[in-house]
Structures are given as structure tokens and as C-alpha cells.
Design a protein around this motif. Structure first.
Motif, PDB file in Angstrom:
ATOM      1  N   PRO A 172      17.546  65.387  76.073  1.00 41.35           N
ATOM      2  CA  PRO A 172      17.154  64.987  74.707  1.00 41.35           C
ATOM      3  C   PRO A 172      18.050  65.605  73.637  1.00 41.35           C
ATOM      4  O   PRO A 172      18.371  64.949  72.635  1.00 41.35           O
ATOM      5  CB  PRO A 172      15.709  65.504  74.595  1.00 41.35           C
ATOM      6  CG  PRO A 172      15.222  65.565  76.001  1.00 41.35           C
ATOM      7  CD  PRO A 172      16.411  65.982  76.803  1.00 41.35           C
ATOM      8  N   ILE A 175      21.232  63.588  73.413  1.00 41.67           N
ATOM      9  CA  ILE A 175      21.041  62.287  72.746  1.00 41.67           C
ATOM     10  C   ILE A 175      20.910  62.469  71.235  1.00 41.67           C
ATOM     11  O   ILE A 175      21.483  61.708  70.455  1.00 41.67           O
ATOM     12  CB  ILE A 175      19.804  61.570  73.329  1.00 41.67           C
ATOM     13  CG1 ILE A 175      20.072  61.180  74.800  1.00 41.67           C
ATOM     14  CG2 ILE A 175      19.463  60.326  72.511  1.00 41.67           C
ATOM     15  CD1 ILE A 175      18.838  60.701  75.542  1.00 41.67           C
ATOM     16  N   LEU A 178      24.309  63.190  69.800  1.00 37.80           N
ATOM     17  CA  LEU A 178      25.122  61.975  69.845  1.00 37.80           C
ATOM     18  C   LEU A 178      24.750  61.037  68.706  1.00 37.80           C
ATOM     19  O   LEU A 178      25.629  60.516  67.995  1.00 37.80           O
ATOM     20  CB  LEU A 178      24.918  61.288  71.203  1.00 37.80           C
ATOM     21  CG  LEU A 178      25.906  60.212  71.650  1.00 37.80           C
ATOM     22  CD1 LEU A 178      27.350  60.660  71.502  1.00 37.80           C
ATOM     23  CD2 LEU A 178      25.614  59.825  73.095  1.00 37.80           C
ATOM     24  N   LEU A 179      23.457  60.831  68.492  1.00 38.09           N
ATOM     25  CA  LEU A 179      23.003  59.944  67.417  1.00 38.09           C
ATOM     26  C   LEU A 179      23.389  60.499  66.042  1.00 38.09           C
ATOM     27  O   LEU A 179      23.820  59.752  65.155  1.00 38.09           O
ATOM     28  CB  LEU A 179      21.485  59.752  67.501  1.00 38.09           C
ATOM     29  CG  LEU A 179      20.984  58.924  68.700  1.00 38.09           C
ATOM     30  CD1 LEU A 179      19.461  58.988  68.769  1.00 38.09           C
ATOM     31  CD2 LEU A 179      21.453  57.484  68.598  1.00 38.09           C
ATOM     32  N   LEU A 253      19.716  54.627  81.489  1.00 33.81           N
ATOM     33  CA  LEU A 253      19.903  55.787  80.618  1.00 33.81           C
ATOM     34  C   LEU A 253      21.376  56.196  80.571  1.00 33.81           C
ATOM     35  O   LEU A 253      21.929  56.467  79.494  1.00 33.81           O
ATOM     36  CB  LEU A 253      19.043  56.954  81.106  1.00 33.81           C
ATOM     37  CG  LEU A 253      19.074  58.232  80.259  1.00 33.81           C
ATOM     38  CD1 LEU A 253      18.767  57.946  78.798  1.00 33.81           C
ATOM     39  CD2 LEU A 253      18.090  59.256  80.823  1.00 33.81           C
ATOM     40  N   ILE A 257      23.846  55.979  77.223  1.00 34.42           N
ATOM     41  CA  ILE A 257      24.593  57.105  76.646  1.00 34.42           C
ATOM     42  C   ILE A 257      26.085  56.792  76.585  1.00 34.42           C
ATOM     43  O   ILE A 257      26.765  57.151  75.618  1.00 34.42           O
ATOM     44  CB  ILE A 257      24.303  58.388  77.439  1.00 34.42           C
ATOM     45  CG1 ILE A 257      22.837  58.801  77.206  1.00 34.42           C
ATOM     46  CG2 ILE A 257      25.252  59.515  77.042  1.00 34.42           C
ATOM     47  CD1 ILE A 257      22.380  59.979  78.009  1.00 34.42           C
ATOM     48  N   LEU A 260      26.497  54.670  73.587  1.00 32.12           N
ATOM     49  CA  LEU A 260      26.456  55.489  72.372  1.00 32.12           C
ATOM     50  C   LEU A 260      27.762  56.268  72.195  1.00 32.12           C
ATOM     51  O   LEU A 260      28.242  56.436  71.066  1.00 32.12           O
ATOM     52  CB  LEU A 260      25.274  56.449  72.420  1.00 32.12           C
ATOM     53  CG  LEU A 260      23.877  55.829  72.310  1.00 32.12           C
ATOM     54  CD1 LEU A 260      22.810  56.905  72.470  1.00 32.12           C
ATOM     55  CD2 LEU A 260      23.702  55.096  70.990  1.00 32.12           C
TER      56      LEU A 260
END
Length: 438
Positions: A172, A175, A178-179, A253, A257, A260
Motif C-alpha cells: 500500500p 501504491i 506512486l499515485l 495488481l 502497478i 501506473l
């Protein structure tokens, strides 16, 4: 009693963490940038379903039914005269994991070095930043050792309390980072052109056969198939686990990623162009190592006061991606030592990590002649050849109590899947091997 994953989510996060590594963050965007942008992305998504997920399913299936490390699982399912071949291939997986971890820990150490370097700059610790950013033998040996110790510390705690627990924390975090980076990079001038290049396919590019071969290779490597990591994770699943659904969840998943990462890196390259950073080498965009350690740091330097914060977040992101992969792959030699040599987890972890440390330090000391050779041997030869062998085991060598053969009876779709695994996937994997090796 053999260890197992405690929850379905824990397994998915751990398995996806094994797959999500540096190849997702720098390898996938590089392939996108140099193979047609959105056209490559489109082909890649198709190839994930056609080749990567079936291969992932096979590796997990072997581990789940072998209920052991790769040596024992492959020997068990390679029935009859093929058993010695299966055992040999399993042992090569153990050796390959150690070799992969030797160079992976060096690169992971570089990621951590750069993250700390940006912190040193923020606090105006010039001498510390110079030490961290300028390569030296002491620096590389120290941070390789630090990352090895971190990997060993997580693996030492076992499956549920070590790998599963830390995967639930690290994935998490990865992620979110990354976002956050995507949102910031997307706000820079020039980034919109990168989004267009990445998301809008040029269908004329689909006539280039190199796109398909590159996409197959990247899809296979992206899911970390071929060194026994997914096999050993499959062996830690409880009996009756729905491998098909789990394979889809892990692949979804991991692919998400990678997608992303493309949303971050491709716009960052175009933002770099806008800021006057050189991002090309001839006609191609610079990728992989040079992208990470030369191009993007120039971009961060061009951002002014916010640059060190962005640089720190980016390299911490890469450090986390590296750690989720190393803790998974280290379980391969550790499980082998526990089950085949009857060592305790503590002794097995120390023995495995000391062996990897010797290999890694040798690569640091003799970088030029050894590093590239080891990377090539593992990524271009062992991974695709192991993937082909897994498909052959499930499709041809495993005859008695073959799970896929049993459940396929009376089902058109499962029968079609079995034929796909027996004939189409080995051919495609052979093409990947020929393309990457030669």
C-alpha cells in the motif's frame, strides 16, 4: 507443520510484491517508450492474458501440488524418467535465485543510497550527499550489506509474521507513493504529451513484429516467473486454494502497478524535454539504468526547491519495490535449506543470505567482468528456459493426479486452457527465449 499464508489478501499482496520490482518501474516504461507507446501497452495487456497468466498459473500450480521447494516439487511432478531432470531444474532455480539476488541487492542498495542522498541535500549535508551520490567501493559494499540484512530480517520472521505482514505494509505504501508522484509529475509542463503518447495507441505500430516479442518478454519478466518464487509462494497456500482466481488477482495488481509506473515515467520524460533535459540516445528514449540514475535526477534538479522531495519519494518507491522482490526470492533458497538440509529457519536464512552476500560482494569487487554476465545469464537464459520447463511439466510430464487434466473433463473452457498450456504457451515462450537470448 509447514508454514502457510494466513489470508488471501496477504498472499495476493506478497505474490504481487514478488512480481512488482525494478523491472516494473524502469523496465516496463522503457519498453513502452521505445516500442510504440500506446500500441505497446495495448499488445502488452493482451499478452498478459495469453501468455503471462497461464505461465504464472503453472508455476503456482506446481508449488501448490508439490507442497515443497522447487527441487522437490519439480521432481515430484516430473514423473518417471523425467524426475532427475525436474530435480536438476529445481536446483538450478535455487542457484538462479541466489545469483539474481546477488545483483538485485546491489541495485537495490543504489536506490536506497539515492533516497538518502536527497535527504542529505535537504539538510545541506554536502559531504554526506557527495559520498552517497558518487559511487565508491565502500558505499556499494555498505549499502548492499544493509539491504541484505533488511531482506534477511523479514525472511527470518517466517511467512505469516514476516513476508505476509510486511507485504501488507509495503505494497500500500508503494501504491500511495506512486499515485502521489503521478499527480505531481502530471502537473508539469510537457507531461500532457507524455500521457497522450502512453495512452493513445498508434495502430500503424501494430504491424511491427518487434512489439509483440518485446511485450511477451516484458509480460513474462514482469510477473517474476521462472526462478521458483511464485512456486514457493504457491506451496504455502492452504489446500483447496482457488489458483485460477489468485493468478488473475496477482497479475491484475502487478499489471496495474506497471501501468501506473508508465503513467509516472513517460510523462516525466516529456516534462524533462520541456525543461531542457536530454532524454534521448539516438532515436530512442533513454531507459533503465541511465534513465533512473542520470535522466530523472537531472529532472529533479530542474524542479527547484521541490526537487529533493520528489527525488526522495521516487527512490524510496524503488527501494520498496526492490525489497518486496528480494524477500520473496530469498524464500527459495531458504525453503530449500529447511526442507532438504533440515536446517531451522534461522540457520537457513543466515546460510542463504551469507551465500548471497559472498556472491554480491564478488560482483561489487569485480563489477566489470562479472555483473553484466550474471544479469544476462539469469534474465535472458534461465528465466525463459525455466518458464518453458514449467509449462512442459504441467502439460506433459505430470500425468497422475494432474489437477488441470482432472478439472478440465467436461469443461470446454478448461479443456481449451489445457491445450493452450500444452501447445501455444511453450511455442510463445520459445520465441521469447530466442528473442531475448539471441
Amino acid at each position: 507443520m509447514r508454514e502457510s499464508f494466513h489470508t488471501r489478501l496477504g498472499f495476493i499482496l506478497a505474490a504481487a510484491g514478488s512480481a512488482v520490482g525494478l523491472g516494473n518501474i524502469w523496465g516496463f516504461p522503457t519498453q513502452v517508450a521505445n516500442h510504440g507507446g500506446g500500441a505497446f501497452l495495448l499488445v502488452y495487456l493482451v499478452v498478459i492474458f495469453v501468455l503471462a497468466i497461464p505461465a504464472l498459473y503453472c508455476e503456482m500450480l506446481i508449488g501448490h501440488h508439490g507442497r515443497a521447494n522447487p527441487v522437490r516439487s519439480l521432481a515430484k511432478l516430473s514423473e518417471g524418467k523425467a524426475q532427475p531432470i525436474g530435480a536438476t531444474m529445481g536446483f538450478l532455480n535455487v542457484i538462479g535465485s541466489c545469483l539474481m539476488l546477488s545483483f538485485y541487492h546491489i541495485v537495490a542498495g543504489w536506490m536506497l543510497v539515492h533516497a538518502l542522498g536527497y535527504i542529505a541535500n535537504l539538510f545541506e549535508l554536502t559531504s554526506v550527499a557527495d559520498f552517497l551520490f558518487n559511487g565508491s567501493l565502500i558505499r556499494d559494499l555498505s549499502f548492499t550489506a544493509l539491504f541484505l540484512i533488511t531482506t534477511g530480517w523479514v525472511v527470518l520472521q517466517g511467512i505469516e509474521h514476516g513476508i505476509e505482514r510486511w507485504s501488507k505494509r509495503l505494497m500500500p505504501t508503494l501504491i500511495v507513493l506512486l499515485l502521489g508522484l503521478i499527480v505531481y509529475i502530471g502537473s508539469l509542463a510537457g507531461a500532457s504529451k507524455g500521457f497522450d503518447t502512453y495512452l493513445i495507441p498508434d495502430f500503424a505500430q501494430l504491424s511491427d513484429p518487434n512489439i509483440y516479442l518485446a511485450a511477451m518478454g516484458q509480460a513474462f519478466f514482469s510477473l517474476s516467473i521462472g526462478l521458483g518464487g511464485m512456486m514457493i509462494y504457491g506451496s504455502y497456500l492452504l489446500p483447496g486454494a482457488k489458483l485460477g482466481r489468485l493468478s488473475l488477482s496477482v497479475a491484475a495488481l502487478d499489471t496495474g502497478i506497471a501501468f501506473l509506473a508508465g503513467l509516472l515515467i513517460i510523462p516525466a520524460l516529456y516534462a524533462g524535454i520541456e525543461l531542457g533535459v536530454n532524454v534521448t540516445n539516438g532515436e530512442q528514449l533513454i531507459g533503465e539504468g541511465q534513465l533512473i540514475f542520470a535522466v530523472l535526477p537531472q529532472l529533479f534538479s530542474s524542479m527547484g526547491a521541490v526537487g529533493p522531495y520528489v527525488g526522495f519519494a521516487f527512490f524510496i518507491l524503488l527501494s520498496i519495490a526492490a525489497l518486496t522482490s528480494t524477500i520473496a526470492q530469498a524464500e527459495v533458497p531458504v525453503s530449500y535449506l529447511i526442507e532438504e538440509k533440515n536446517l531451522s529457519r534461522k540457520k537457513a536464512t543466515v546460510t542463504a543470505l551469507c551465500t548471497i552476500a559472498v556472491l554480491a560482494f564478488s560482483l561489487v569487487l569485480f563489477f566489470e567482468p562479472l555483473f553484466g554476465w550474471v544479469v544476462t545469464a539469469v534474465t535472458q537464459f534461465q528465466l525463459p528456459l525455466s518458464g518453458i520447463f514449467y509449462l512442459v511439466v504441467v502439460g506433459w510430464l505430470w500425468r497422475r493426479s494432474n489437477h488441470l487434466q482432472t478439472v478440465a473433463k467436461g469443461s470446454f473452457w478448461l479443456t481449451a486452457l489445457r491445450w493452450h498450456l500444452r501447445y501455444i504457451c511453450p511455442i510463445l515462450m520459445t520465441l521469447v527465449f530466442i528473442n531475448t537470448a539471441f
